[in-house]
Design a protein around this motif. Structure first.
Motif, short mmCIF file in Angstrom:
data_model
loop_
_atom_site.label_atom_id
_atom_site.label_comp_id
_atom_site.label_asym_id
_atom_site.label_seq_id
_atom_site.Cartn_x
_atom_site.Cartn_y
_atom_site.Cartn_z
N ASP A 225 0.83 -1.21 0.00
CA ASP A 225 0.00 0.00 0.00
C ASP A 225 0.87 1.27 0.00
N ARG A 226 2.09 1.13 -0.50
CA ARG A 226 3.05 2.22 -0.38
C ARG A 226 2.55 3.53 -0.98
N ASP A 227 2.04 3.52 -2.19
CA ASP A 227 1.66 4.77 -2.85
C ASP A 227 0.50 5.45 -2.13
N ALA A 228 -0.48 4.67 -1.68
CA ALA A 228 -1.62 5.25 -0.98
C ALA A 228 -1.19 5.86 0.36
N ILE A 229 -0.33 5.16 1.08
CA ILE A 229 0.14 5.66 2.37
C ILE A 229 0.97 6.93 2.17
N LYS A 230 1.87 6.91 1.20
CA LYS A 230 2.74 8.06 0.97
C LYS A 230 1.93 9.26 0.48
N ALA A 231 0.87 9.02 -0.25
CA ALA A 231 0.01 10.13 -0.70
C ALA A 231 -0.64 10.80 0.50
N ARG A 232 -1.08 10.03 1.48
CA ARG A 232 -1.67 10.61 2.68
C ARG A 232 -0.63 11.41 3.46
N ILE A 233 0.57 10.85 3.56
CA ILE A 233 1.65 11.57 4.26
C ILE A 233 1.96 12.87 3.53
N ALA A 234 2.07 12.82 2.21
CA ALA A 234 2.38 14.02 1.43
C ALA A 234 1.33 15.09 1.62
N GLY A 235 0.07 14.69 1.66
CA GLY A 235 -1.00 15.66 1.84
C GLY A 235 -0.94 16.37 3.17
N ARG A 236 -0.43 15.69 4.21
CA ARG A 236 -0.31 16.32 5.51
C ARG A 236 0.98 17.14 5.63
N ILE A 237 2.10 16.61 5.15
CA ILE A 237 3.39 17.30 5.29
C ILE A 237 3.35 18.67 4.63
N VAL A 238 2.68 18.81 3.52
CA VAL A 238 2.68 20.06 2.77
C VAL A 238 1.94 21.17 3.50
N GLN A 239 1.24 20.85 4.57
CA GLN A 239 0.43 21.85 5.27
C GLN A 239 1.25 22.70 6.24
N ARG A 240 2.47 22.28 6.58
CA ARG A 240 3.27 23.02 7.55
C ARG A 240 4.69 23.22 7.03
N THR A 241 5.43 24.09 7.68
CA THR A 241 6.79 24.39 7.25
C THR A 241 7.74 23.25 7.61
N THR A 242 8.88 23.28 6.97
CA THR A 242 9.91 22.28 7.27
C THR A 242 10.34 22.36 8.73
N ASP A 243 10.58 23.58 9.24
CA ASP A 243 11.00 23.73 10.63
C ASP A 243 9.93 23.21 11.59
N ASP A 244 8.66 23.46 11.28
CA ASP A 244 7.59 22.94 12.13
C ASP A 244 7.68 21.43 12.25
N TRP A 245 7.82 20.76 11.10
CA TRP A 245 7.86 19.30 11.12
C TRP A 245 9.13 18.79 11.80
N MET A 246 10.25 19.49 11.61
CA MET A 246 11.47 19.06 12.26
C MET A 246 11.31 19.09 13.78
N ALA A 247 10.66 20.15 14.29
CA ALA A 247 10.46 20.25 15.72
C ALA A 247 9.58 19.13 16.25
N VAL A 248 8.53 18.79 15.51
CA VAL A 248 7.61 17.74 15.93
C VAL A 248 8.27 16.37 15.85
N LEU A 249 8.92 16.08 14.74
CA LEU A 249 9.40 14.72 14.47
C LEU A 249 10.69 14.39 15.23
#
Length: 372
Positions: free
Chosen positions: A278-302
């Motif tokens: 299910d790689r493509d479907a899972i990665k599409a969901r991840i991509a849709g969420r990651i694009v909503q915030r800045t790189t620094d925001d995600w770095m701080a969370v992850l």
């Protein structure tokens, strides 16, 4: 206590042109060897004028300056008997000779490995070809982009719907240079044991095949089944979700391998499914969420939860980083700002203020020194 570099006192003759062979000689020079570059009178190494970009320094390309720093230059025409004899005499004083002629050319010119090793049995000759010494590809141009195309590496890059994508670096040349240095150093160790020289051979194609040994091994032991590249943010055809590079609201974020159940709550997503099937479907969901915030925001969370991730940096961002500055990877030669060797010995990283030589800049002195 200051110690001498490990190859101090060794003489390397660089008969090569452009990138792969000269890069090998450069690495040996960085380890302390003296490197004499042999060039064609009046013309020199083709790399001097085959531009990497529209930037030149003193009439030679920046690539030439980067790959030939710290070397000496003598001009010899192998088609002239006296110059050919001078090259062979010079080889009797050398420890290593580096060549990257097309197969058979050095032998026809009378300066091939057999001639040089007959004159100096302790000599280590290292050669790089495009695709090996014989076979249907032997006479093809040994050029990086063409080697990438033939090797399969180009086909493996990109998303499933993309055409072949080249690596944006001269990766075949650089890898072949590193491989040759590895073999030359091994041959020098053996020579220290039994006194015999060696012929060390590799090619752009062999270097790129070795570069892919991980994925080729999987392919060879999987019934010959080809990997399926991800259709969404592909980064490795044999790795499942979330492995890939994702767009953020202001840049890009790389996510490495990790259990999806660790990532899902941090993204606020349902990431259930098989990471491969299910790689493509899972990665599409991840991509849709990651694009909503800045790189620094995600770095701080992850990173707070030890998720393997990194921002995608351009060169200015890399050069401005504290991590880069602490490595001490830059040096000023008398011509260019460039990099330093990517290793330290006894805590010290080599540095050489000498830039690349002019054609035959040291020719007269070398002729006197070695009675050529």
């Amino acid at each position: 206590m200051t110690t001498s570099p490990p190859l101090d006192g060794l003489l390397v003759i660089d008969m090569a042109q452009f990138l792969s062979g000269p890069s090998a000689a450069l690495r040996l020079g960085d380890l302390g060897a003296r490197v004499i570059k042999v060039e064609r009178p009046g013309v020199g190494d083709i790399c001097r004028t085959l531009y990497l970009s529209d930037t030149d320094i003193d009439g030679a390309s920046t690539l030439f300056h980067a790959i030939n720093r710290g070397k000496q230059s003598i001009a010899l025409d192998y088609k002239i008997n006296a110059d050919r004899a001078a090259l062979v005499r010079l080889a009797t004083h050398a420890d290593v000779v580096i060549q990257n002629f097309r197969p058979g050319v050095a032998d026809r010119l009378g300066v091939g490995p057999a001639v040089l090793r007959a004159a100096n049995p302790r000599l280590v000759v290292g050669t790089i070809s495009g695709y090996g010494d014989d076979g249907p590809w032997a006479d093809l141009p040994g050029q990086d982009l063409l080697a990438q195309a033939l090797s399969g590496a180009m086909w493996l890059n990109g998303d499933a719907g993309d055409g072949p994508q080249a690596v944006g670096l001269s990766i075949a040349d650089m890898l072949a240079g590193h491989v040759l240095v590895e073999g030359v150093l091994a041959a020098l160790v053996r020579r220290g044991i039994d006194g015999t020289g060696a012929l060390v051979e590799t090619s752009l194609l062999e270097a790129l095949i070795d570069y892919q040994f991980e994925v080729l091994t999987t392919h060879l032991n999987d019934g010959g089944r080809l990997p399926r590249r991800a259709a969404v943010d592909n980064a490795h055809a044999y790795l499942g979700a979330p492995y890939g590079v994702y767009r953020t609201s202001d840049g890009w974020l790389a996510l490495a391998m990790m259990p999806l159940d660790r990532l899902a709550p941090l993204l606020g997503l349902d990431l259930s499914g098989d990471p491969f099937a299910d790689r493509d479907a899972i990665k599409a969901r991840i991509a849709g969420r990651i694009v909503q915030r800045t790189t620094d925001d995600w770095m701080a969370v992850l990173r707070a939860h030890d998720i393997w991730c990194a921002p995608v940096l351009d060169w200015p961002a890399l050069l401005a980083s504290d991590a880069f500055a602490r490595l001490g990877m830059l040096q000023e030669t008398d011509v260019v700002t460039t990099t330093r060797p990517p290793l330290r010995i006894d805590g010290a990283r080599a540095s050489n203020p000498a830039g690349a030589p002019a054609i035959d800049q040291h020719g007269a002195a070398i002729r006197r020194e070695f009675n050529l």
